[in-house]
Design an enzyme around this catalytic site. Sequence first.
Site, PDB file in Angstrom:
ATOM      1  N   LYS A 142       0.837  -1.195   0.000  1.00 62.00           N
ATOM      2  CA  LYS A 142       0.000   0.000   0.000  1.00 62.00           C
ATOM      3  C   LYS A 142       0.878   1.253   0.000  1.00 62.00           C
ATOM      4  O   LYS A 142       0.676   2.174  -0.774  1.00 62.00           O
ATOM      5  CB  LYS A 142      -0.918  -0.036   1.220  1.00 62.00           C
ATOM      6  CG  LYS A 142      -1.850   1.135   1.336  1.00 62.00           C
ATOM      7  CD  LYS A 142      -2.839   0.964   2.471  1.00 62.00           C
ATOM      8  CE  LYS A 142      -3.583   2.270   2.692  1.00 62.00           C
ATOM      9  NZ  LYS A 142      -4.522   2.214   3.800  1.00 62.00           N
ATOM     10  N   GLU A 195      10.501  -4.806   4.498  1.00 63.97           N
ATOM     11  CA  GLU A 195      10.581  -6.201   4.030  1.00 63.97           C
ATOM     12  C   GLU A 195      10.274  -6.293   2.535  1.00 63.97           C
ATOM     13  O   GLU A 195      10.984  -6.937   1.766  1.00 63.97           O
ATOM     14  CB  GLU A 195       9.564  -7.077   4.789  1.00 63.97           C
ATOM     15  CG  GLU A 195       9.863  -7.258   6.257  1.00 63.97           C
ATOM     16  CD  GLU A 195       9.228  -6.198   7.137  1.00 63.97           C
ATOM     17  OE1 GLU A 195       9.005  -5.058   6.662  1.00 63.97           O
ATOM     18  OE2 GLU A 195       8.972  -6.500   8.316  1.00 63.97           O
ATOM     19  N   GLY A 253      -4.957  -1.913   4.820  1.00 59.38           N
ATOM     20  CA  GLY A 253      -4.153  -3.042   4.331  1.00 59.38           C
ATOM     21  C   GLY A 253      -4.829  -4.384   4.594  1.00 59.38           C
ATOM     22  O   GLY A 253      -4.934  -5.238   3.706  1.00 59.38           O
ATOM     23  N   ARG A 254      -5.330  -4.575   5.806  1.00 58.44           N
ATOM     24  CA  ARG A 254      -5.911  -5.883   6.161  1.00 58.44           C
ATOM     25  C   ARG A 254      -7.310  -6.085   5.586  1.00 58.44           C
ATOM     26  O   ARG A 254      -7.914  -7.135   5.799  1.00 58.44           O
ATOM     27  CB  ARG A 254      -5.884  -6.066   7.679  1.00 58.44           C
ATOM     28  CG  ARG A 254      -6.496  -4.927   8.475  1.00 58.44           C
ATOM     29  CD  ARG A 254      -6.137  -5.035   9.966  1.00 58.44           C
ATOM     30  NE  ARG A 254      -6.591  -3.906  10.748  1.00 58.44           N
ATOM     31  CZ  ARG A 254      -5.928  -2.773  10.934  1.00 58.44           C
ATOM     32  NH1 ARG A 254      -4.757  -2.601  10.339  1.00 58.44           N
ATOM     33  NH2 ARG A 254      -6.402  -1.808  11.683  1.00 58.44           N
ATOM     34  N   GLU A 263      -4.685  -6.728  14.755  1.00 59.98           N
ATOM     35  CA  GLU A 263      -4.177  -5.413  14.362  1.00 59.98           C
ATOM     36  C   GLU A 263      -5.300  -4.370  14.491  1.00 59.98           C
ATOM     37  O   GLU A 263      -5.044  -3.197  14.740  1.00 59.98           O
ATOM     38  CB  GLU A 263      -3.627  -5.450  12.922  1.00 59.98           C
ATOM     39  CG  GLU A 263      -2.581  -4.382  12.662  1.00 59.98           C
ATOM     40  CD  GLU A 263      -1.881  -4.509  11.306  1.00 59.98           C
ATOM     41  OE1 GLU A 263      -2.550  -4.360  10.271  1.00 59.98           O
ATOM     42  OE2 GLU A 263      -0.654  -4.731  11.289  1.00 59.98           O
ATOM     43  N   HIS A 309      -5.470 -33.660  17.015  1.00 55.65           N
ATOM     44  CA  HIS A 309      -4.379 -34.525  17.471  1.00 55.65           C
ATOM     45  C   HIS A 309      -3.228 -33.698  18.021  1.00 55.65           C
ATOM     46  O   HIS A 309      -2.112 -34.187  18.141  1.00 55.65           O
ATOM     47  CB  HIS A 309      -3.925 -35.417  16.318  1.00 55.65           C
ATOM     48  CG  HIS A 309      -5.047 -36.277  15.832  1.00 55.65           C
ATOM     49  ND1 HIS A 309      -5.356 -37.492  16.393  1.00 55.65           N
ATOM     50  CD2 HIS A 309      -6.006 -36.045  14.899  1.00 55.65           C
ATOM     51  CE1 HIS A 309      -6.422 -37.996  15.797  1.00 55.65           C
ATOM     52  NE2 HIS A 309      -6.847 -37.121  14.882  1.00 55.65           N
ATOM     53  N   LYS A 343       9.464  -0.840  14.201  1.00 52.08           N
ATOM     54  CA  LYS A 343      10.029  -0.521  12.874  1.00 52.08           C
ATOM     55  C   LYS A 343      11.133   0.522  13.021  1.00 52.08           C
ATOM     56  O   LYS A 343      12.196   0.411  12.424  1.00 52.08           O
ATOM     57  CB  LYS A 343       8.954   0.051  11.943  1.00 52.08           C
ATOM     58  CG  LYS A 343       7.924  -0.939  11.458  1.00 52.08           C
ATOM     59  CD  LYS A 343       7.026  -0.269  10.409  1.00 52.08           C
ATOM     60  CE  LYS A 343       5.816  -1.107  10.091  1.00 52.08           C
ATOM     61  NZ  LYS A 343       4.881  -0.481   9.176  1.00 52.08           N
TER      62      LYS A 343
HETATM   63  O1  F6P Z   1       3.275  -3.071   9.770  1.00 56.87           O
HETATM   64  C1  F6P Z   1       1.917  -3.270   9.635  1.00 56.87           C
HETATM   65  C2  F6P Z   1       1.426  -2.901   8.273  1.00 56.87           C
HETATM   66  O2  F6P Z   1       1.388  -1.533   8.122  1.00 56.87           O
HETATM   67  C3  F6P Z   1       0.067  -3.532   7.994  1.00 56.87           C
HETATM   68  O3  F6P Z   1      -0.966  -2.788   8.496  1.00 56.87           O
HETATM   69  C4  F6P Z   1       0.087  -3.653   6.509  1.00 56.87           C
HETATM   70  O4  F6P Z   1      -0.877  -4.543   6.032  1.00 56.87           O
HETATM   71  C5  F6P Z   1       1.500  -4.131   6.292  1.00 56.87           C
HETATM   72  O5  F6P Z   1       2.264  -3.418   7.252  1.00 56.87           O
HETATM   73  C6  F6P Z   1       2.056  -3.915   4.911  1.00 56.87           C
HETATM   74  O6  F6P Z   1       1.994  -2.578   4.531  1.00 56.87           O
HETATM   75  P1  F6P Z   1       2.172  -2.153   3.017  1.00 56.87           P
HETATM   76  O7  F6P Z   1       1.078  -2.761   2.235  1.00 56.87           O
HETATM   77  O8  F6P Z   1       2.130  -0.659   3.027  1.00 56.87           O
HETATM   78  O9  F6P Z   1       3.519  -2.663   2.563  1.00 56.87           O
END
Ligand code: F6P
Length: 539
Positions: free
Chosen positions: A202, A208, A263-264, A349, A380, A500
Amino acid sequence: MNLDAWNDVASQVEAMKKTNLRTLFKEDPARAGRFTVEAAGWMLDFSKNLITPKLMRKLIALAEASDVKGWIDKMFSGSKINETENRAVLHTALRCRPDRPVYVDGKNVMPGVRATLERMGAFADKVRRGHWLGFTGKRIKYIINIGIGGSDLGPCMATMALQAFSKRNIKVFFVSNVDPTHLAETLRCVKAEQTLFIVASKTFTTQETMTNAKSARDWLVSELGDEKAVARHFVAVSTNEEKVKAFGIDPENMFGFWDWVGGRYSLPSAVGLSLMISIGQKNFQKMLKGYNKMDRHFQTAQLNRNIPVILALLGILYNNGFGAQTYAVLPYSQYLSRLPAYLQQLDMESNGKSVDRSGRRVNCQTGPIVWGEPGTNGQHAFYQLLHQGTKLVPADFIGFCKTHNALGDQHDKLMANFFAQTEALAFGKTADEVRKEGVPEKLVPHKTFEGNRPTNTLLAEELTPETFGALIAMYEHKVFVQGIIWNIFSFDQWGVQLGKVLATTVLSELKEPNVPMLHHDSSTNALIRRYRATLGRRQ
Ligand code: F6P
């Protein structure tokens, strides 16, 4: 939380603690029917919960006192209910009928939603039909979605869930972890010439994702020997066109969405591109239809017949009335293996908050810990604790009457386990029943099951794009209703920021060629020194 309304619920909880599910079912032969609701292809049987009709009425009164109806209207009409980020919350617009206008800041967002879906559809078709070719002219056989959190969990979970509808000759992978192993092991499964990377973020700033995307690009260029290959092998999904350009992806190959999609909640947006390539645009549209059916139900059904509202209230009952710390999601469907992980983000979240909407400490417990595994595997592993442990773990059992993979009587066996587990959890086995089986007295306590362990049963005819979409919308709205009642903001996530920021400082200290000045606590300082020493870096 509205404490007057909650105290009315709490008084009924005390009464409830004096009875149990055996008695309640015996006293009311119509109980199962009384506590069953249906919508959008789903049946919710909530009769195996620790409730009476009176307690349910008190819970509904709590929802009314919290103005749940008013908040639902605010969300659907585009009010900026994500106050701390000053944003509307309109993931529901993504699955609305395009001819119905939805306004944000006076602008109808539906033409943009429709245009993006059309572009995604055209692109997905090209890839699926082999018309989108890689740099060397070969068709695409591998998709790698690079994203994390909402830009990974949704499409990853959904691609697995709807595998039965997928084009099997295109393999879809998801790389999220900054652990280089994730990307490296994935790249070992694909051929550069036939791989399309979808960089989904987003913000297009997430450490990452940007790191994995850069490594993937370096790999592709070194495999194909030409920078120009990037244009045929990388597309982006983002709200941030500037950053996409800066990364080197042509905005022509970018699929946008909007800041009013969290995002979620973004699976039905362009974030679902990998899913759409896998299942095709028609099935994607069917999924949106399923979402929309549940949205309509949520928006229009009476609170006491409203599935997301009922689920939310039952969750609050255990969380706030019975002190449950967790709740389990137990899909009896291998296709839904990743649903618990997806719901962890959606729920934890959203509602893992400890200040209320006015910034004060909350006056109640908020979001639970969500966890789970598919049945029958969990039986199990951890069900022992569910049946005989000291903790109350309310659980959602999710299943389907029909299977996509008829193999002998396997599906009957799966569902027999499903139904038997909710029965065992609810009614247990008394010491007398155990004795009647001739069990020696010494073993009786060990073989007794208290029962009275609450479960919801969610049953649909079949796992289809439609029932799947409806299921996800059901949980989205459940989480929203809980946030309203706990009086918290469910659509921000400030709690992810601190880690972060600190990681940026620590990273520079790990990599610093000279001896870094460390100003952390003694534990963190020692860990950094140990890491540097192990890698032979200067101390
Ligand atoms: O660190 C949490 C977060 O901001 C989530 O809310 C989001 O879904 C995820 O990181 C990834 O964010 P982006 O889509 O901006 O890379």
